[in-house]
Design an enzyme around this catalytic site. Structure first.
Site, PDB file in Angstrom:
ATOM      1  N   LEU A 151       0.865  -1.179   0.000  1.00 42.89           N
ATOM      2  CA  LEU A 151       0.000   0.000   0.000  1.00 42.89           C
ATOM      3  C   LEU A 151       0.899   1.226   0.000  1.00 42.89           C
ATOM      4  CD1 LEU A 151      -2.693  -0.904   2.726  1.00 42.89           C
ATOM      5  CD2 LEU A 151      -2.920  -1.091   0.239  1.00 42.89           C
ATOM      6  N   ASP A 152       0.450   2.283  -0.667  1.00 39.55           N
ATOM      7  CA  ASP A 152       1.202   3.536  -0.639  1.00 39.55           C
ATOM      8  C   ASP A 152       1.398   4.003   0.801  1.00 39.55           C
ATOM      9  OD1 ASP A 152       1.190   3.502  -3.370  1.00 39.55           O
ATOM     10  OD2 ASP A 152      -0.391   5.016  -3.591  1.00 39.55           O
ATOM     11  N   LYS A 153       2.416   4.788   1.015  1.00 41.71           N
ATOM     12  CA  LYS A 153       2.723   5.281   2.357  1.00 41.71           C
ATOM     13  C   LYS A 153       1.523   5.943   3.007  1.00 41.71           C
ATOM     14  CE  LYS A 153       5.874   8.373   4.861  1.00 41.71           C
ATOM     15  NZ  LYS A 153       7.085   9.233   4.781  1.00 41.71           N
ATOM     16  N   THR A 155      -1.639   5.609   2.293  1.00 40.82           N
ATOM     17  CA  THR A 155      -2.866   4.823   2.227  1.00 40.82           C
ATOM     18  C   THR A 155      -2.964   3.952   3.465  1.00 40.82           C
ATOM     19  OG1 THR A 155      -2.850   4.791  -0.196  1.00 40.82           O
ATOM     20  CG2 THR A 155      -4.153   3.099   0.905  1.00 40.82           C
ATOM     21  N   ARG A 254      -5.492   6.058  -7.625  1.00 44.52           N
ATOM     22  CA  ARG A 254      -5.226   7.495  -7.678  1.00 44.52           C
ATOM     23  C   ARG A 254      -5.165   7.977  -9.127  1.00 44.52           C
ATOM     24  NH1 ARG A 254       0.134   7.956  -4.258  1.00 44.52           N
ATOM     25  NH2 ARG A 254      -0.172  10.191  -4.658  1.00 44.52           N
TER      26      ARG A 254
END
Length: 558
Positions: A151-153, A155, A254
């Site tokens: 997961l993105d930082k 998120t 995104r």
């Protein structure tokens, strides 16, 4: 074909059908059930731990003939000097057994160490709470032990983590083969025109900004996202959206939501323009999106050892829910209407005296008709100065006379001026968004359809006895009966107006009585404001379970 294993040494006899097969592929196939990856097999071969008929072979591409006796040994699992170290953190496990974990990753935490992010990371926290995933115990990659997806930082949400190499291989394969059902929650700018849809838009690296991803017309990798609008805030400012991703491209949600014109709130990379405007807002919303509003909410995955389907959800964190609540807690926009001379302006004046934010359409028109007003400039440009004074302002007497004589001209003037009044009123409501209520006296609100277009939340009417309206109140305004009759003819009949109103106030007494009506209105508005917020809170508390049930039925076909 015989099979022996002793102290992490495996022995096989190649069959005739294995002829022509590479050595590394042979052992990768044979040891897959033991949780040994092809990459680890290759490193063991290159380290001299593999023999063919008793001779050491160090090349994985060595071709088998068939009938050879093959042996391979496992190198000791040792963590190198650059291996991430355990760091104290507080991760919540939503599921846990000896094979795997499902944890909740907080926003602001990178998944694993990288040159630009040394820690603390999710991996550091995992090593602290579950030390058995470390390389020297689990045999997994030392930099990313247990990581099968990311997961993105910024998120938040659910992540599956392997505790053994065998589990890692199985889970990684399931993610790669798209056998995992993942649904995210996002808050996006605006509201998509289509309430649900499939975004099928291949993605790849941005052509000029290599740290970004982009939708590419040519050369992109398949990327599909399925979205559903769950709720839209007042005025269409932002929407809560559920997104299922069928592929797992970097920054996929995104990029895809920005691609259809609705980037995530708080996303300064893929929604830079919208994010800048958001941060410049004059109200409290400007501080309620410190990150991209994206949460990994639903995960359904097969257990790597038993095959049992594990389905979990995790409600969004506080910052996500606070923004949703903030979106609905805008001021109640109250439009005030009534017949000419009924006491609307007097009511507005009383509300101002009670420190309530108020807007007057008549005052707006006066500004627009002033020497520097946009309305005056537009009328001068359209009619060549026929209704303009030397200072540039509108000659209201001459214009009124012309409007009385020509219905076409009256409608043309209204079509020019009303949008400007509406714009000023919208800015007024926006400036007082954090208040409980903002009042706007708009004589032609109903005639202009404001109540049907979402420009106001409720309409309050002022009712006045006919003899009082056409008598003392008319005289106070300096209107003759003929002029009042003209104003009346340009509006709905009083009966039609009041039938549409959510609340009707009686102006049949003196000023003190009208003040009592103003206080009554304020109490009514407060109750309506509280009821709206309670209704939203109740909806928000129940929406997650309802959505999970719907997705479960869709996933299983029930």
């Amino acid at each position: 074909m015989d099979d022996k294993k002793n102290n992490d040494v495996w022995e096989r006899t190649a069959s005739v059908s294995d002829g022509g097969l590479r050595l590394d592929k042979f052992w990768g196939r044979e040891l897959s059930d033991a949780g040994v990856s092809r990459g680890r097999v290759k490193s063991w071969i290159e380290s001299g731990l593999a023999t063919v008929d008793g001779k050491v072979v160090t090349k994985g591409k060595h071709k088998l003939m068939g009938h050879e006796t093959l042996r391979i040994g496992a190198a000791e699992n040792e963590a190198g000097d650059e291996a991430p170290q355990p760091m104290a953190g507080d991760l919540t496990a939503l599921f846990e057994d000896e094979h795997m974990l499902v944890v909740s990753k907080p926003a602001g935490l990178t998944t694993h160490p990288a040159p630009s992010e040394q820690g603390p990371t999710l991996v550091n926290y995992l090593l602290n709470q579950w030390p058995d995933i470390a390389t020297d115990i689990s045999g997994m990659d030392e930099q990313r032990p247990g990581i099968v997806h990311r997961l993105d930082k910024d998120t938040s949400g659910i992540m599956a983590v392997a505790r053994t190499e065998a589990a890692r291989l199985k889970l990684a394969a399931d993610f790669s083969e798209r056998r995992v059902h993942k649904v995210y929650l996002a808050i996006v700018h605006g509201c998509p025109a289509q309430k649900q849809g499939l975004i099928d838009a291949p993605m790849g690296r941005h052509q000029t900004q290599k740290t970004k991803m982009d939708v590419l017309e040519k050369g992109g990798r398949e990327a599909r996202s399925e979205y559903r609008v769950l709720w839209t805030g007042p005025g269409g400012l932002a929407s809560l959206v559920a997104v299922r991703i069928h592929t797992g491209r970097t920054h996929q949600i995104r990029v895809h939501m920005a691609h259809i014109g609705h980037p995530l709130v708080g996303d300064g990379v893929y929604g830079a323009h919208e994010n800048t405007l958001w941060q410049r807002r004059p109200d409290s919303l400007a501080t309620l999106a410190p990150r991209q509003m994206l949460h990994a909410w639903y995960l359904s995955i097969a257990h790597p050892a038993t095959g049992e389907q594990i389905t979990l959800t995790e409600n969004p964190p506080d910052d996500f829910c606070m923004l949703l609540a903030g979106l609905t807690r805008e001021c109640l926009r109250v439009g005030i209407v009534g017949m000419p001379g009924c006491g609307k302006s007097a009511l507005l004046s009383l509300l101002r005296g009670l420190d309530q934010p108020c807007f007057s359409a008549d005052e707006s028109v006066a500004r627009l008709y002033g020497p520097d007003g946009d309305g005056a400039a537009m009328i001068r440009q359209r009619f060549g100065g026929a209704y303009s004074r030397e200072d540039g302002s509108v000659d209201k007497s001459a214009l009124f006379t012309a409007m009385c004589e020509s219905e076409i001209l009256r409608r043309e003037v209204m079509d020019m001026v009303h949008p400007m009044v509406r714009h000023e009123c919208e800015e007024f409501f926006s400036a007082h968004r954090d208040a409980v209520v903002a009042y706007a006296e708009i004589p032609l609100l109903l005639e202009g359809g404001w109540h049907t277009k979402g420009d106001v939340d409720c309409v309050v009417g002022v009712q006045c006895p006919a003899d009082k309206r056409t008598g003392e109140l008319r005289e106070k305004r300096g209107l003759d009966m003929e002029t009042l009759a003209i104003f009346d003819s340009w509006q709905w009949a009083e009966k039609d107006k009041l039938e549409v109103c959510d609340l009707v106030l009686d102006n049949d007494g003196g000023l003190d009585d009208l003040k009592g009506q103003a206080e009554k209105l304020m109490d009514w508005v407060q109750n309506r404001f509280d009821a709206r917020n309670t209704e939203f809170d109740d909806w928000l508390n129940g929406v997650w379970a309802d959505l999970a049930d719907r997705i479960d039925r869709e996933r299983t076909g029930a």
